[in-house]
Write a protein that holds these residues in place. Structure first.
Motif, PDB file in Angstrom:
ATOM      1  N   LEU A  34      -1.459  -0.891  -7.052  1.00 54.20           N
ATOM      2  CA  LEU A  34      -0.419   0.151  -7.080  1.00 54.20           C
ATOM      3  C   LEU A  34       0.375   0.129  -8.371  1.00 54.20           C
ATOM      4  CD1 LEU A  34       0.876   0.003  -3.407  1.00 54.20           C
ATOM      5  CD2 LEU A  34      -0.574   1.751  -4.469  1.00 54.20           C
ATOM      6  N   GLU A  36      -0.826  -0.144 -11.212  1.00 49.41           N
ATOM      7  CA  GLU A  36      -1.597   0.631 -12.182  1.00 49.41           C
ATOM      8  C   GLU A  36      -1.325   2.123 -12.033  1.00 49.41           C
ATOM      9  OE1 GLU A  36      -5.623  -0.477 -11.376  1.00 49.41           O
ATOM     10  OE2 GLU A  36      -5.308  -2.554 -12.013  1.00 49.41           O
ATOM     11  N   ARG A  37      -1.288   2.599 -10.775  1.00 50.20           N
ATOM     12  CA  ARG A  37      -1.067   4.025 -10.508  1.00 50.20           C
ATOM     13  C   ARG A  37      -0.989   4.263  -9.005  1.00 50.20           C
ATOM     14  NH1 ARG A  37      -6.277   5.317  -8.905  1.00 50.20           N
ATOM     15  NH2 ARG A  37      -7.936   4.398 -10.134  1.00 50.20           N
ATOM     16  N   GLU A  38      -0.546   5.461  -8.655  1.00 45.99           N
ATOM     17  CA  GLU A  38      -0.552   5.876  -7.254  1.00 45.99           C
ATOM     18  C   GLU A  38      -2.007   5.900  -6.776  1.00 45.99           C
ATOM     19  OE1 GLU A  38       1.939   9.271  -5.030  1.00 45.99           O
ATOM     20  OE2 GLU A  38       0.418  10.066  -6.403  1.00 45.99           O
ATOM     21  N   ARG A  39      -2.225   5.446  -5.552  1.00 45.40           N
ATOM     22  CA  ARG A  39      -3.599   5.363  -5.050  1.00 45.40           C
ATOM     23  C   ARG A  39      -3.688   5.825  -3.601  1.00 45.40           C
ATOM     24  NH1 ARG A  39      -7.302   2.080  -7.908  1.00 45.40           N
ATOM     25  NH2 ARG A  39      -6.367   0.953  -9.639  1.00 45.40           N
ATOM     26  N   ASP A  43      -9.046   4.400  -1.067  1.00 46.42           N
ATOM     27  CA  ASP A  43      -9.520   3.751  -2.296  1.00 46.42           C
ATOM     28  C   ASP A  43      -9.137   2.272  -2.305  1.00 46.42           C
ATOM     29  OD1 ASP A  43     -10.429   6.227  -3.069  1.00 46.42           O
ATOM     30  OD2 ASP A  43      -8.779   6.612  -4.463  1.00 46.42           O
ATOM     31  N   LEU A  82      -1.227   8.842   0.044  1.00 40.83           N
ATOM     32  CA  LEU A  82      -1.081   8.284  -1.299  1.00 40.83           C
ATOM     33  C   LEU A  82       0.036   7.247  -1.307  1.00 40.83           C
ATOM     34  CD1 LEU A  82      -1.420  11.478  -3.516  1.00 40.83           C
ATOM     35  CD2 LEU A  82      -3.112   9.668  -3.176  1.00 40.83           C
ATOM     36  N   SER A  84       2.363   4.399  -3.468  1.00 37.94           N
ATOM     37  CA  SER A  84       2.868   3.989  -4.778  1.00 37.94           C
ATOM     38  C   SER A  84       3.795   2.808  -4.587  1.00 37.94           C
ATOM     39  CB  SER A  84       3.571   5.124  -5.521  1.00 37.94           C
ATOM     40  OG  SER A  84       4.240   5.975  -4.665  1.00 37.94           O
TER      41      SER A  84
END
Length: 125
Positions: A34, A36-39, A43, A82, A84
């Motif tokens: 997380l 790194e980026r919203e996921r 995933d 999603l 974050s």
């Protein structure tokens, strides 16, 4: 009790809970993803299942702990959830660790000085 003592007690309680949350390697890995980026939940589940060999249900439980403890937020986007990272609990941990930085910061600075001196002496710097 004084207000200061009450505040310290609440902060300590939050910190101990934060360390409980961060004490699990699966949850730490989810937070790394997380960071790194919203996921999408799916995933992250696929990655963590592959890396740790745990069930989808177990990953979902870890995601729930991160959400319930405030380390992660979730928003729906159609059928996808999603996730974050929420930095607030990390700030509490960082604030608590501040008092210990003096143990490693001077050593790192001394190491950098020695590396620079060594490079100058060998002509590689």
């Amino acid at each position: 009790t004084s207000h200061g003592a009450t505040h310290r007690g609440l902060l300590y309680g939050r910190l101990m809970h934060a360390f409980d949350v961060l004490g699990d390697p699966v949850r730490r890995r989810l937070l790394e993803l997380l960071a790194e980026r919203e996921r999408a939940a799916g995933d992250m589940t696929a990655i963590v299942q592959r890396e740790f060999g745990i069930t989808q249900s177990a990953v979902s439980q870890h995601l729930r702990v991160l959400r319930d403890s405030g380390f992660a937020t979730v928003r729906p986007l159609g059928a996808v959830r999603l996730y974050s990272v929420n930095a607030e609990p990390m700030r509490d941990v960082d604030q608590w660790l501040e008092r210990f930085r003096g143990f490693w910061t001077p050593r790192l600075e001394a190491l950098a000085t020695e590396v620079a001196r060594s490079q100058r002496e060998s002509g590689t710097g």
